[in-house]
Design a protein around this motif. Structure first.
Motif, PDB file in Angstrom:
ATOM      1  N   CYS B  10      -2.905  -8.275  -4.697  1.00  0.00           N
ATOM      2  CA  CYS B  10      -1.526  -8.779  -4.622  1.00  0.00           C
ATOM      3  C   CYS B  10      -0.592  -7.960  -5.507  1.00  0.00           C
ATOM      4  CB  CYS B  10      -1.481 -10.256  -5.009  1.00  0.00           C
ATOM      5  SG  CYS B  10      -2.339 -11.278  -3.802  1.00  0.00           S
ATOM      6  N   LYS B  11      -1.141  -7.484  -6.630  1.00  0.00           N
ATOM      7  CA  LYS B  11      -0.336  -6.661  -7.536  1.00  0.00           C
ATOM      8  C   LYS B  11       0.033  -5.337  -6.842  1.00  0.00           C
ATOM      9  CE  LYS B  11       1.225  -5.560 -11.753  1.00  0.00           C
ATOM     10  NZ  LYS B  11       1.692  -4.230 -11.520  1.00  0.00           N
ATOM     11  N   ILE B  12      -0.896  -4.805  -6.054  1.00  0.00           N
ATOM     12  CA  ILE B  12      -0.613  -3.560  -5.310  1.00  0.00           C
ATOM     13  C   ILE B  12       0.584  -3.782  -4.389  1.00  0.00           C
ATOM     14  CG2 ILE B  12      -1.473  -2.069  -3.441  1.00  0.00           C
ATOM     15  CD1 ILE B  12      -4.223  -2.286  -4.678  1.00  0.00           C
ATOM     16  N   VAL B  13       0.581  -4.937  -3.712  1.00  0.00           N
ATOM     17  CA  VAL B  13       1.674  -5.247  -2.788  1.00  0.00           C
ATOM     18  C   VAL B  13       2.995  -5.323  -3.549  1.00  0.00           C
ATOM     19  CG1 VAL B  13       2.578  -6.949  -1.175  1.00  0.00           C
ATOM     20  CG2 VAL B  13       0.148  -6.503  -1.254  1.00  0.00           C
ATOM     21  N   ASP B  15       3.819  -3.940  -6.424  1.00  0.00           N
ATOM     22  CA  ASP B  15       4.232  -2.608  -6.903  1.00  0.00           C
ATOM     23  C   ASP B  15       4.774  -1.770  -5.755  1.00  0.00           C
ATOM     24  OD1 ASP B  15       3.416  -3.326  -9.373  1.00  0.00           O
ATOM     25  OD2 ASP B  15       1.527  -2.211  -9.330  1.00  0.00           O
ATOM     26  N   LYS B  16       4.149  -1.926  -4.598  1.00  0.00           N
ATOM     27  CA  LYS B  16       4.490  -1.058  -3.465  1.00  0.00           C
ATOM     28  C   LYS B  16       5.798  -1.471  -2.788  1.00  0.00           C
ATOM     29  CE  LYS B  16       3.487   2.012  -0.252  1.00  0.00           C
ATOM     30  NZ  LYS B  16       3.586   3.424  -0.563  1.00  0.00           N
ATOM     31  N   VAL B  17       5.957  -2.769  -2.533  1.00  0.00           N
ATOM     32  CA  VAL B  17       7.124  -3.194  -1.749  1.00  0.00           C
ATOM     33  C   VAL B  17       7.950  -4.293  -2.425  1.00  0.00           C
ATOM     34  CG1 VAL B  17       6.155  -2.536   0.485  1.00  0.00           C
ATOM     35  CG2 VAL B  17       5.729  -4.829  -0.370  1.00  0.00           C
ATOM     36  N   GLY B  18       7.530  -4.722  -3.602  1.00  0.00           N
ATOM     37  CA  GLY B  18       8.326  -5.713  -4.338  1.00  0.00           C
ATOM     38  C   GLY B  18       8.040  -7.151  -3.946  1.00  0.00           C
ATOM     39  N   LEU B  19       7.205  -7.369  -2.940  1.00  0.00           N
ATOM     40  CA  LEU B  19       6.959  -8.741  -2.493  1.00  0.00           C
ATOM     41  C   LEU B  19       5.937  -9.410  -3.403  1.00  0.00           C
ATOM     42  CD1 LEU B  19       6.900  -8.563   1.392  1.00  0.00           C
ATOM     43  CD2 LEU B  19       8.807  -8.800  -0.160  1.00  0.00           C
ATOM     44  N   HIS B  20       6.281 -10.609  -3.841  1.00  0.00           N
ATOM     45  CA  HIS B  20       5.419 -11.326  -4.763  1.00  0.00           C
ATOM     46  C   HIS B  20       4.655 -12.405  -4.004  1.00  0.00           C
ATOM     47  CE1 HIS B  20       4.004 -13.206  -8.385  1.00  0.00           C
ATOM     48  NE2 HIS B  20       4.526 -14.362  -8.022  1.00  0.00           N
ATOM     49  N   LEU B  21       3.349 -12.269  -3.909  1.00  0.00           N
ATOM     50  CA  LEU B  21       2.536 -13.281  -3.211  1.00  0.00           C
ATOM     51  C   LEU B  21       2.135 -14.354  -4.216  1.00  0.00           C
ATOM     52  CD1 LEU B  21       0.226 -10.988  -1.082  1.00  0.00           C
ATOM     53  CD2 LEU B  21       1.846 -12.637  -0.184  1.00  0.00           C
ATOM     54  N   THR B  22       2.555 -15.565  -3.952  1.00  0.00           N
ATOM     55  CA  THR B  22       2.226 -16.659  -4.870  1.00  0.00           C
ATOM     56  C   THR B  22       0.771 -17.077  -4.664  1.00  0.00           C
ATOM     57  OG1 THR B  22       3.169 -18.107  -3.201  1.00  0.00           O
ATOM     58  CG2 THR B  22       4.561 -17.575  -5.073  1.00  0.00           C
ATOM     59  N   CYS B  57      -6.174   6.810  -0.816  1.00  0.00           N
ATOM     60  CA  CYS B  57      -5.024   7.544  -0.275  1.00  0.00           C
ATOM     61  C   CYS B  57      -3.861   6.588  -0.012  1.00  0.00           C
ATOM     62  CB  CYS B  57      -5.406   8.324   0.978  1.00  0.00           C
ATOM     63  SG  CYS B  57      -5.543   7.322   2.442  1.00  0.00           S
ATOM     64  N   GLN B  58      -2.672   7.159  -0.044  1.00  0.00           N
ATOM     65  CA  GLN B  58      -1.445   6.365   0.058  1.00  0.00           C
ATOM     66  C   GLN B  58      -1.366   5.590   1.371  1.00  0.00           C
ATOM     67  OE1 GLN B  58      -0.073   6.264  -2.767  1.00  0.00           O
ATOM     68  NE2 GLN B  58       1.545   4.847  -2.148  1.00  0.00           N
ATOM     69  N   THR B  59      -1.955   6.154   2.433  1.00  0.00           N
ATOM     70  CA  THR B  59      -1.927   5.473   3.733  1.00  0.00           C
ATOM     71  C   THR B  59      -2.613   4.117   3.636  1.00  0.00           C
ATOM     72  OG1 THR B  59      -2.150   7.641   4.714  1.00  0.00           O
ATOM     73  CG2 THR B  59      -2.475   5.769   6.181  1.00  0.00           C
ATOM     74  N   ILE B  60      -3.775   4.085   2.963  1.00  0.00           N
ATOM     75  CA  ILE B  60      -4.516   2.826   2.861  1.00  0.00           C
ATOM     76  C   ILE B  60      -3.751   1.830   1.989  1.00  0.00           C
ATOM     77  CG2 ILE B  60      -6.669   1.753   2.076  1.00  0.00           C
ATOM     78  CD1 ILE B  60      -8.131   4.297   2.889  1.00  0.00           C
ATOM     79  N   VAL B  61      -3.165   2.324   0.910  1.00  0.00           N
ATOM     80  CA  VAL B  61      -2.378   1.434   0.037  1.00  0.00           C
ATOM     81  C   VAL B  61      -1.244   0.809   0.854  1.00  0.00           C
ATOM     82  CG1 VAL B  61      -0.916   1.316  -2.017  1.00  0.00           C
ATOM     83  CG2 VAL B  61      -2.930   2.786  -2.016  1.00  0.00           C
ATOM     84  N   THR B  62      -0.561   1.635   1.650  1.00  0.00           N
ATOM     85  CA  THR B  62       0.543   1.132   2.476  1.00  0.00           C
ATOM     86  C   THR B  62       0.043   0.108   3.493  1.00  0.00           C
ATOM     87  OG1 THR B  62       1.650   3.242   2.241  1.00  0.00           O
ATOM     88  CG2 THR B  62       2.415   1.842   4.034  1.00  0.00           C
ATOM     89  N   GLU B  63      -1.096   0.400   4.112  1.00  0.00           N
ATOM     90  CA  GLU B  63      -1.624  -0.539   5.116  1.00  0.00           C
ATOM     91  C   GLU B  63      -2.021  -1.866   4.496  1.00  0.00           C
ATOM     92  OE1 GLU B  63      -4.573   1.157   7.726  1.00  0.00           O
ATOM     93  OE2 GLU B  63      -3.336   2.930   8.065  1.00  0.00           O
TER      94      GLU B  63
END
Lengths: 121, 277
Positions: B10-13, B15-22, B57-63
């Motif tokens: 969830c922290k990856i998400v 950092d990547k797009v700003g969305l906070h998953l509760t 790789c960045q592709t997997i992080v994005t996915e």
């Protein structure tokens, strides 16, 4: 309490539609073909009708055309029910006097959404 | 899977797009990531987690980020913003922009396209006088997969039934067997773009209508304030900002005036109005 007539030759569909409508505080009645539905409407005109397309004796379109010619036949809001996303068929139903359409299978959310769109809830 | 691992994903998400998953959304992680595991041949979430920690790789992080973001949407969602635009706001713009004959619209967080298409159909259907106007209409989303689907404008019969009046189905969609596609006359009105709301320099400017509905609630309060400030900068004077109906309290800027009885709708106050108040 608003009154809905469920017209479908499938007992399962009638049961599902009635349950959804009753959970939304509608009074419900049912008919298993267009002819029975027409006779019902001559006795008591409902506020809304959920109407199947393919039915024995009198199909949905046939029922709809005759319904709209009955006294007070323009009162019910009719949601036409089909299993196919055939634009010609939907268009034909709307031209015959349906207010909205819904595709099977439907769930409570979709049904509720359609009722909202036509101002029934 | 351990809570610590889920929190890491969830922290990856965030950092990547700003969305906070509760925490209450963390149960979604395993289901949502299953297609990513399959696509990249991971046996389980633990092996994906291990690769992410050593710098996948960045592709997997994005996915991973895209899979965890919620894309729930429907046509003419909540109805009232569209009624407000139709009855009050767009007629007002037509008066104000009569000389330039130019309107700029931005749907941020557009997801699979139901909201921008709803607005495009509304404009086409209700405002024939705009047919010779220039309408710059941008629809953006953080997910490239989602924005690609939006651009294709292909919807299942389940999606098409959610919120869309039959008149619009008949007029603006083509049946394609089990799916429906938005007709080019509507699709061509909109420019779909992948965009991360963390990239403030990618924001559109001089916007008359800015829709960003049910997106802010996934952001942390500090980031929300920053986005609201940037949205304010993006808007023209008297431009309209339309958030979700549960997001009405997310702007406390004095120069974004809440529209009367319209939860989540704000009008950018003109400088003159500000001085007078």
């Amino acid at each position: 309490m608003k009154h809905f007539l469920v017209v479908d030759d499938s007992t399962v569909i009638r049961k599902v539609a009635k349950k959804i409508l009753e959970n939304l505080d509608f009074e419900t009645s049912e008919a298993n073909n267009g002819q029975s539905a027409l006779e019902y409407c001559e006795q008591r005109m409902p506020d809304g009708i959920i109407l199947d397309w393919n039915m024995p004796i009198l199909d949905g379109i046939g029922f709809l055309k005759r319904l709209r010619n009955l006294p007070n036949g323009d009162h019910p809001t009719v949601i036409f029910c089909t299993t196919e996303n055939d634009i010609q068929r939907i268009s034909e139903a709307i031209q015959a006097g349906a207010n909205e359409y819904i595709m099977k299978p439907f769930d409570t959310d979709i049904f509720h959404g359609k009722l909202k769109q036509v101002g029934m809830v | 899977m351990s809570l610590e691992r889920v929190q890491y994903l969830c922290k990856i998400v965030e950092d990547k797009v700003g969305l906070h998953l509760t925490d209450d959304k963390m149960y979604l992680v395993e289901t949502r990531l299953a297609p990513v595991l399959e696509k990249h041949g991971y046996a389980n979430l633990e092996s994906l987690d291990r690769d992410l920690r050593i710098g996948a790789c960045q592709t997997i992080v994005t996915e991973v980020a895209e899979a965890l973001v919620t894309h729930e949407t429907l046509f003419f969602r909540d109805t009232y913003p569209y009624t407000y635009l139709e009855k009050l706001y767009i007629p007002d713009i037509i008066g104000r922009n009569a000389k330039s004959k130019h309107i700029r619209i931005w749907c941020a967080g557009a997801s699979t396209g139901q909201e921008p298409y709803s607005l495009a159909m509304l404009i086409r259907e209700k405002f024939p006088e705009l047919h010779d106007w220039r309408i710059d209409f941008f629809a953006t989303d953080v997910s490239s997969q989602v924005i690609e689907k939006a651009e294709q404008g292909i919807f299942s019969h389940f999606e098409i039934q959610r919120g869309l009046p039959v008149d619009y189905v008949l007029k603006y969609f083509e049946s394609q067997g089990k799916t429906w596609q938005v007709k080019p006359v509507i699709r061509n009105m909109i420019s779909f773009q992948q965009q991360n709301l963390q990239s403030f320099n990618s924001y559109h400017d001089n916007i008359d209508i800015l829709m960003c509905r049910n997106v802010m609630l996934y952001f942390q309060p500090g980031f929300r304030r920053m986005i609201i400030d940037e949205f304010h900068n993006s808007l023209k004077e008297k431009g309209i900002l339309i958030l979700g109906n549960t997001e009405a309290s997310m702007s406390n800027r004095q120069d974004l005036i809440p529209a009367l009885n319209q939860a989540g709708i704000f009008i950018k106050a003109s400088a003159a109005l500000q001085q007078a108040s």
